[in-house]
Enzyme design. Sequence first.
Site, PDB file in Angstrom:
ATOM      1  N   HIS A  33       0.801  -1.221   0.000  1.00  0.00           N
ATOM      2  CA  HIS A  33       0.000   0.000   0.000  1.00  0.00           C
ATOM      3  C   HIS A  33       0.834   1.273   0.000  1.00  0.00           C
ATOM      4  O   HIS A  33       0.274   2.377   0.014  1.00  0.00           O
ATOM      5  CB  HIS A  33      -0.943  -0.001   1.212  1.00  0.00           C
ATOM      6  CG  HIS A  33      -2.008  -1.040   1.140  1.00  0.00           C
ATOM      7  ND1 HIS A  33      -1.822  -2.322   1.615  1.00  0.00           N
ATOM      8  CD2 HIS A  33      -3.269  -1.009   0.642  1.00  0.00           C
ATOM      9  CE1 HIS A  33      -2.926  -3.018   1.424  1.00  0.00           C
ATOM     10  NE2 HIS A  33      -3.825  -2.247   0.829  1.00  0.00           N
ATOM     11  N   HIS A  40      -3.000  -6.011  -5.952  1.00  0.00           N
ATOM     12  CA  HIS A  40      -3.148  -7.208  -5.121  1.00  0.00           C
ATOM     13  C   HIS A  40      -4.619  -7.595  -5.013  1.00  0.00           C
ATOM     14  O   HIS A  40      -5.517  -6.782  -5.274  1.00  0.00           O
ATOM     15  CB  HIS A  40      -2.560  -6.983  -3.717  1.00  0.00           C
ATOM     16  CG  HIS A  40      -3.151  -5.806  -2.993  1.00  0.00           C
ATOM     17  ND1 HIS A  40      -2.693  -4.518  -3.174  1.00  0.00           N
ATOM     18  CD2 HIS A  40      -4.159  -5.717  -2.089  1.00  0.00           C
ATOM     19  CE1 HIS A  40      -3.391  -3.690  -2.399  1.00  0.00           C
ATOM     20  NE2 HIS A  40      -4.294  -4.388  -1.749  1.00  0.00           N
ATOM     21  N   CYS A  75     -14.510  -5.523   4.328  1.00  0.00           N
ATOM     22  CA  CYS A  75     -13.581  -5.669   3.210  1.00  0.00           C
ATOM     23  C   CYS A  75     -12.180  -5.949   3.732  1.00  0.00           C
ATOM     24  O   CYS A  75     -11.817  -5.535   4.833  1.00  0.00           O
ATOM     25  CB  CYS A  75     -13.587  -4.447   2.295  1.00  0.00           C
ATOM     26  SG  CYS A  75     -13.299  -2.882   3.098  1.00  0.00           S
ATOM     27  N   HIS A  77      -8.375  -8.552   2.488  1.00  0.00           N
ATOM     28  CA  HIS A  77      -7.543  -9.204   1.476  1.00  0.00           C
ATOM     29  C   HIS A  77      -7.402 -10.696   1.783  1.00  0.00           C
ATOM     30  O   HIS A  77      -7.206 -11.063   2.939  1.00  0.00           O
ATOM     31  CB  HIS A  77      -6.123  -8.628   1.478  1.00  0.00           C
ATOM     32  CG  HIS A  77      -6.059  -7.136   1.550  1.00  0.00           C
ATOM     33  ND1 HIS A  77      -5.963  -6.450   2.740  1.00  0.00           N
ATOM     34  CD2 HIS A  77      -6.078  -6.212   0.570  1.00  0.00           C
ATOM     35  CE1 HIS A  77      -5.920  -5.150   2.485  1.00  0.00           C
ATOM     36  NE2 HIS A  77      -5.992  -4.977   1.182  1.00  0.00           N
ATOM     37  N   GLU A  95     -14.313  -9.409  11.990  1.00  0.00           N
ATOM     38  CA  GLU A  95     -14.764  -8.025  12.110  1.00  0.00           C
ATOM     39  C   GLU A  95     -16.137  -7.892  12.743  1.00  0.00           C
ATOM     40  O   GLU A  95     -16.383  -6.951  13.499  1.00  0.00           O
ATOM     41  CB  GLU A  95     -14.784  -7.346  10.733  1.00  0.00           C
ATOM     42  CG  GLU A  95     -13.420  -7.083  10.162  1.00  0.00           C
ATOM     43  CD  GLU A  95     -13.439  -6.065   9.021  1.00  0.00           C
ATOM     44  OE1 GLU A  95     -14.484  -5.407   8.822  1.00  0.00           O
ATOM     45  OE2 GLU A  95     -12.405  -5.925   8.358  1.00  0.00           O
ATOM     46  N   TYR A 110      -9.227  -1.223  -9.384  1.00  0.00           N
ATOM     47  CA  TYR A 110      -9.278   0.216  -9.144  1.00  0.00           C
ATOM     48  C   TYR A 110      -7.987   0.670  -8.464  1.00  0.00           C
ATOM     49  O   TYR A 110      -7.246  -0.126  -7.876  1.00  0.00           O
ATOM     50  CB  TYR A 110     -10.498   0.603  -8.285  1.00  0.00           C
ATOM     51  CG  TYR A 110     -10.325   0.313  -6.810  1.00  0.00           C
ATOM     52  CD1 TYR A 110      -9.899   1.311  -5.932  1.00  0.00           C
ATOM     53  CD2 TYR A 110     -10.580  -0.949  -6.292  1.00  0.00           C
ATOM     54  CE1 TYR A 110      -9.727   1.055  -4.580  1.00  0.00           C
ATOM     55  CE2 TYR A 110     -10.419  -1.218  -4.948  1.00  0.00           C
ATOM     56  CZ  TYR A 110      -9.992  -0.216  -4.093  1.00  0.00           C
ATOM     57  OH  TYR A 110      -9.812  -0.476  -2.762  1.00  0.00           O
ATOM     58  N   GLU A 120      -4.588   2.412  -2.477  1.00  0.00           N
ATOM     59  CA  GLU A 120      -5.196   1.107  -2.742  1.00  0.00           C
ATOM     60  C   GLU A 120      -5.095   0.857  -4.237  1.00  0.00           C
ATOM     61  O   GLU A 120      -5.546   1.681  -5.037  1.00  0.00           O
ATOM     62  CB  GLU A 120      -6.663   1.087  -2.313  1.00  0.00           C
ATOM     63  CG  GLU A 120      -6.904   1.113  -0.824  1.00  0.00           C
ATOM     64  CD  GLU A 120      -6.565  -0.191  -0.118  1.00  0.00           C
ATOM     65  OE1 GLU A 120      -6.000  -1.099  -0.770  1.00  0.00           O
ATOM     66  OE2 GLU A 120      -6.863  -0.295   1.074  1.00  0.00           O
ATOM     67  N   GLU A 122      -6.121  -2.371  -6.175  1.00  0.00           N
ATOM     68  CA  GLU A 122      -6.674  -3.688  -5.884  1.00  0.00           C
ATOM     69  C   GLU A 122      -7.439  -4.275  -7.061  1.00  0.00           C
ATOM     70  O   GLU A 122      -8.070  -3.546  -7.834  1.00  0.00           O
ATOM     71  CB  GLU A 122      -7.629  -3.595  -4.685  1.00  0.00           C
ATOM     72  CG  GLU A 122      -6.924  -3.167  -3.412  1.00  0.00           C
ATOM     73  CD  GLU A 122      -7.817  -3.211  -2.191  1.00  0.00           C
ATOM     74  OE1 GLU A 122      -7.286  -3.435  -1.097  1.00  0.00           O
ATOM     75  OE2 GLU A 122      -9.039  -3.018  -2.321  1.00  0.00           O
ATOM     76  N   TRP A 169     -13.747   2.973  -3.016  1.00  0.00           N
ATOM     77  CA  TRP A 169     -14.146   1.662  -3.543  1.00  0.00           C
ATOM     78  C   TRP A 169     -15.620   1.381  -3.223  1.00  0.00           C
ATOM     79  O   TRP A 169     -16.329   0.799  -4.040  1.00  0.00           O
ATOM     80  CB  TRP A 169     -13.247   0.546  -3.008  1.00  0.00           C
ATOM     81  CG  TRP A 169     -13.249   0.374  -1.518  1.00  0.00           C
ATOM     82  CD1 TRP A 169     -14.091  -0.392  -0.775  1.00  0.00           C
ATOM     83  CD2 TRP A 169     -12.349   0.996  -0.594  1.00  0.00           C
ATOM     84  NE1 TRP A 169     -13.781  -0.294   0.557  1.00  0.00           N
ATOM     85  CE2 TRP A 169     -12.713   0.544   0.698  1.00  0.00           C
ATOM     86  CE3 TRP A 169     -11.263   1.869  -0.722  1.00  0.00           C
ATOM     87  CZ2 TRP A 169     -12.029   0.952   1.851  1.00  0.00           C
ATOM     88  CZ3 TRP A 169     -10.587   2.271   0.419  1.00  0.00           C
ATOM     89  CH2 TRP A 169     -10.965   1.821   1.689  1.00  0.00           C
TER      90      TRP A 169
END
Length: 197
Positions: A33, A40, A75, A77, A95, A110, A120, A122, A169
Amino acid sequence: MNNHKTVSFDNEPLILVDADDNVTGYETKVNAHLGDGLLHRAFSIFLFTEDDQVLLQQRSGKKPLWPLYWSNSCCSHPRKGETYEQAVHRRLREELTIDADLEYLYRFEYHAVFGDAGSEHELCSVFVGKVPAPVRIDVNPSEIAAWRWMPSAAVDRLIADEPDAVTPWFVMEWQRLRTEFRETIAGLRPRGMISAA
Protein backbone atom coordinates in the site's frame (compact mmCIF):
# COMPACT_ATOMS: atom_id res chain seq x y z
CA MET A 1 -18.66 -6.99 24.86
CA ASN A 2 -15.08 -6.84 23.66
CA ASN A 3 -13.38 -10.20 23.35
CA HIS A 4 -11.72 -9.30 20.06
CA LYS A 5 -8.11 -9.71 19.12
CA THR A 6 -6.06 -7.66 16.69
CA VAL A 7 -6.66 -9.23 13.28
CA SER A 8 -4.76 -6.94 10.89
CA PHE A 9 -0.97 -6.89 10.68
CA ASP A 10 1.51 -4.88 8.63
CA ASN A 11 3.38 -8.07 7.73
CA GLU A 12 0.38 -10.00 6.39
CA PRO A 13 1.48 -11.66 3.12
CA LEU A 14 -0.87 -10.32 0.44
CA ILE A 15 -1.25 -11.86 -3.01
CA LEU A 16 0.06 -9.76 -5.90
CA VAL A 17 -1.70 -10.32 -9.23
CA ASP A 18 -1.94 -9.07 -12.78
CA ALA A 19 -5.12 -7.64 -14.28
CA ASP A 20 -6.39 -11.17 -15.05
CA ASP A 21 -5.95 -12.30 -11.40
CA ASN A 22 -2.89 -14.42 -12.14
CA VAL A 23 -0.56 -14.55 -9.12
CA THR A 24 2.67 -12.63 -9.71
CA GLY A 25 4.15 -12.74 -6.21
CA TYR A 26 3.59 -11.78 -2.60
CA GLU A 27 4.23 -8.69 -0.51
CA THR A 28 3.55 -7.50 3.01
CA LYS A 29 0.39 -5.48 3.49
CA VAL A 30 2.28 -2.35 4.45
CA ASN A 31 4.55 -2.49 1.40
CA ALA A 32 1.67 -3.29 -0.97
CA HIS A 33 0.00 0.00 0.00
CA LEU A 34 3.00 2.36 -0.06
CA GLY A 35 3.26 5.04 -2.75
CA ASP A 36 1.12 4.14 -5.76
CA GLY A 37 0.56 0.65 -4.36
CA LEU A 38 1.07 -2.79 -5.89
CA LEU A 39 -1.87 -4.56 -7.55
CA HIS A 40 -3.15 -7.21 -5.12
CA ARG A 41 -6.22 -9.33 -4.44
CA ALA A 42 -8.94 -7.88 -2.25
CA PHE A 43 -12.64 -8.38 -1.57
CA SER A 44 -15.67 -6.37 -0.49
CA ILE A 45 -18.78 -7.76 1.20
CA PHE A 46 -22.25 -6.20 1.37
CA LEU A 47 -24.75 -7.64 3.85
CA PHE A 48 -28.43 -6.85 3.26
CA THR A 49 -31.65 -7.58 5.15
CA GLU A 50 -34.96 -8.61 3.60
CA ASP A 51 -36.32 -5.08 4.10
CA ASP A 52 -33.56 -3.62 1.88
CA GLN A 53 -31.18 -2.32 4.51
CA VAL A 54 -27.43 -2.68 4.13
CA LEU A 55 -24.81 -2.79 6.86
CA LEU A 56 -22.26 0.03 6.70
CA GLN A 57 -19.17 0.32 8.85
CA GLN A 58 -17.05 3.31 9.78
CA ARG A 59 -13.41 2.36 9.51
CA SER A 60 -11.29 2.55 12.64
CA GLY A 61 -9.45 5.80 13.25
CA LYS A 62 -6.25 3.76 13.46
CA LYS A 63 -6.41 2.74 9.81
CA PRO A 64 -3.56 4.31 7.80
CA LEU A 65 -5.79 4.69 4.71
CA TRP A 66 -9.25 6.28 4.88
CA PRO A 67 -9.59 6.27 8.70
CA LEU A 68 -13.11 7.05 10.00
CA TYR A 69 -14.59 6.92 6.50
CA TRP A 70 -17.85 5.04 6.00
CA SER A 71 -17.64 1.93 3.84
CA ASN A 72 -19.34 -1.33 2.97
CA SER A 73 -20.12 -4.10 5.45
CA CYS A 74 -16.69 -5.73 5.39
CA CYS A 75 -13.58 -5.67 3.21
CA SER A 76 -10.06 -7.02 3.34
CA HIS A 77 -7.54 -9.20 1.48
CA PRO A 78 -6.96 -12.90 0.95
CA ARG A 79 -3.60 -13.86 2.41
CA LYS A 80 -0.93 -16.07 0.84
CA GLY A 81 -2.26 -19.62 0.64
CA GLU A 82 -5.89 -18.56 1.20
CA THR A 83 -8.78 -18.73 -1.27
CA TYR A 84 -11.36 -15.99 -1.66
CA GLU A 85 -13.94 -18.29 -0.06
CA GLN A 86 -11.77 -18.86 3.00
CA ALA A 87 -10.87 -15.19 3.29
CA VAL A 88 -14.38 -13.71 3.13
CA HIS A 89 -15.72 -15.96 5.89
CA ARG A 90 -12.64 -15.47 8.06
CA ARG A 91 -13.04 -11.72 7.82
CA LEU A 92 -16.76 -11.70 8.62
CA ARG A 93 -16.01 -13.59 11.82
CA GLU A 94 -13.05 -11.37 12.69
CA GLU A 95 -14.76 -8.03 12.11
CA LEU A 96 -18.47 -8.65 12.82
CA THR A 97 -18.57 -11.93 14.81
CA ILE A 98 -21.02 -13.43 12.33
CA ASP A 99 -20.91 -15.58 9.23
CA ALA A 100 -23.27 -15.80 6.29
CA ASP A 101 -23.71 -17.41 2.91
CA LEU A 102 -22.26 -15.12 0.27
CA GLU A 103 -22.70 -14.85 -3.48
CA TYR A 104 -19.89 -13.65 -5.73
CA LEU A 105 -20.99 -10.93 -8.16
CA TYR A 106 -18.03 -9.51 -10.04
CA ARG A 107 -14.38 -8.44 -9.93
CA PHE A 108 -12.89 -5.06 -10.85
CA GLU A 109 -9.59 -3.22 -10.69
CA TYR A 110 -9.28 0.22 -9.14
CA HIS A 111 -6.58 2.59 -7.96
CA ALA A 112 -7.16 5.26 -5.29
CA VAL A 113 -4.56 7.48 -3.59
CA PHE A 114 -4.92 8.72 -0.01
CA GLY A 115 -2.67 11.77 0.13
CA ASP A 116 0.89 10.94 1.11
CA ALA A 117 -0.17 7.96 3.23
CA GLY A 118 -0.37 5.47 0.37
CA SER A 119 -2.78 3.90 -2.10
CA GLU A 120 -5.20 1.11 -2.74
CA HIS A 121 -4.43 -0.68 -6.01
CA GLU A 122 -6.67 -3.69 -5.88
CA LEU A 123 -8.27 -6.36 -7.98
CA CYS A 124 -11.38 -6.52 -5.84
CA SER A 125 -14.00 -9.28 -5.80
CA VAL A 126 -17.47 -8.20 -4.64
CA PHE A 127 -19.70 -10.52 -2.61
CA VAL A 128 -23.24 -10.04 -1.29
CA GLY A 129 -25.33 -11.86 1.29
CA LYS A 130 -28.68 -11.51 2.99
CA VAL A 131 -29.14 -11.97 6.73
CA PRO A 132 -32.23 -12.02 8.95
CA ALA A 133 -33.03 -8.85 10.86
CA PRO A 134 -32.29 -8.00 13.55
CA VAL A 135 -28.82 -9.52 13.57
CA ARG A 136 -26.66 -9.45 16.67
CA ILE A 137 -23.31 -7.97 15.69
CA ASP A 138 -20.27 -7.58 17.92
CA VAL A 139 -17.83 -5.44 15.96
CA ASN A 140 -14.09 -5.58 16.37
CA PRO A 141 -13.06 -2.11 17.63
CA SER A 142 -9.58 -2.43 16.18
CA GLU A 143 -11.22 -2.50 12.72
CA ILE A 144 -14.52 -0.64 13.10
CA ALA A 145 -15.28 2.65 14.85
CA ALA A 146 -19.06 2.52 14.31
CA TRP A 147 -21.68 0.68 12.28
CA ARG A 148 -25.29 1.09 11.19
CA TRP A 149 -27.97 -0.50 9.07
CA MET A 150 -29.23 1.89 6.40
CA PRO A 151 -32.00 1.64 3.79
CA SER A 152 -30.53 1.55 0.30
CA ALA A 153 -32.12 4.89 -0.58
CA ALA A 154 -30.40 6.47 2.42
CA VAL A 155 -27.06 5.11 1.22
CA ASP A 156 -27.69 6.76 -2.14
CA ARG A 157 -28.23 10.07 -0.32
CA LEU A 158 -25.16 9.62 1.88
CA ILE A 159 -22.93 9.14 -1.16
CA ALA A 160 -24.50 12.09 -2.98
CA ASP A 161 -24.51 14.48 0.00
CA GLU A 162 -21.27 13.48 1.77
CA PRO A 163 -18.85 12.20 -0.88
CA ASP A 164 -15.85 13.03 1.32
CA ALA A 165 -17.15 10.79 4.11
CA VAL A 166 -17.14 7.49 2.18
CA THR A 167 -14.39 5.31 0.76
CA PRO A 168 -13.81 5.41 -3.02
CA TRP A 169 -14.15 1.66 -3.54
CA PHE A 170 -17.47 1.63 -1.67
CA VAL A 171 -18.85 4.34 -3.97
CA MET A 172 -17.76 2.49 -7.11
CA GLU A 173 -19.17 -0.81 -5.89
CA TRP A 174 -22.44 0.64 -4.65
CA GLN A 175 -23.15 2.41 -7.93
CA ARG A 176 -22.70 -0.84 -9.81
CA LEU A 177 -24.84 -2.80 -7.33
CA ARG A 178 -27.63 -0.28 -7.79
CA THR A 179 -27.45 -0.25 -11.60
CA GLU A 180 -26.59 -3.84 -12.52
CA PHE A 181 -27.42 -6.12 -9.60
CA ARG A 182 -30.68 -4.88 -8.04
CA GLU A 183 -32.63 -7.96 -9.10
CA THR A 184 -29.90 -10.32 -7.91
CA ILE A 185 -29.83 -8.70 -4.48
CA ALA A 186 -33.63 -8.59 -4.25
CA GLY A 187 -33.72 -12.32 -5.01
CA LEU A 188 -31.32 -13.30 -2.24
CA ARG A 189 -32.77 -15.14 0.74
CA PRO A 190 -31.39 -15.15 4.27
CA ARG A 191 -29.57 -18.43 4.70
CA GLY A 192 -26.67 -19.83 6.59
CA MET A 193 -26.23 -16.84 8.93
CA ILE A 194 -24.74 -17.86 12.25
CA SER A 195 -23.35 -15.99 15.19
CA ALA A 196 -19.66 -16.71 15.40
CA ALA A 197 -19.51 -15.65 19.05
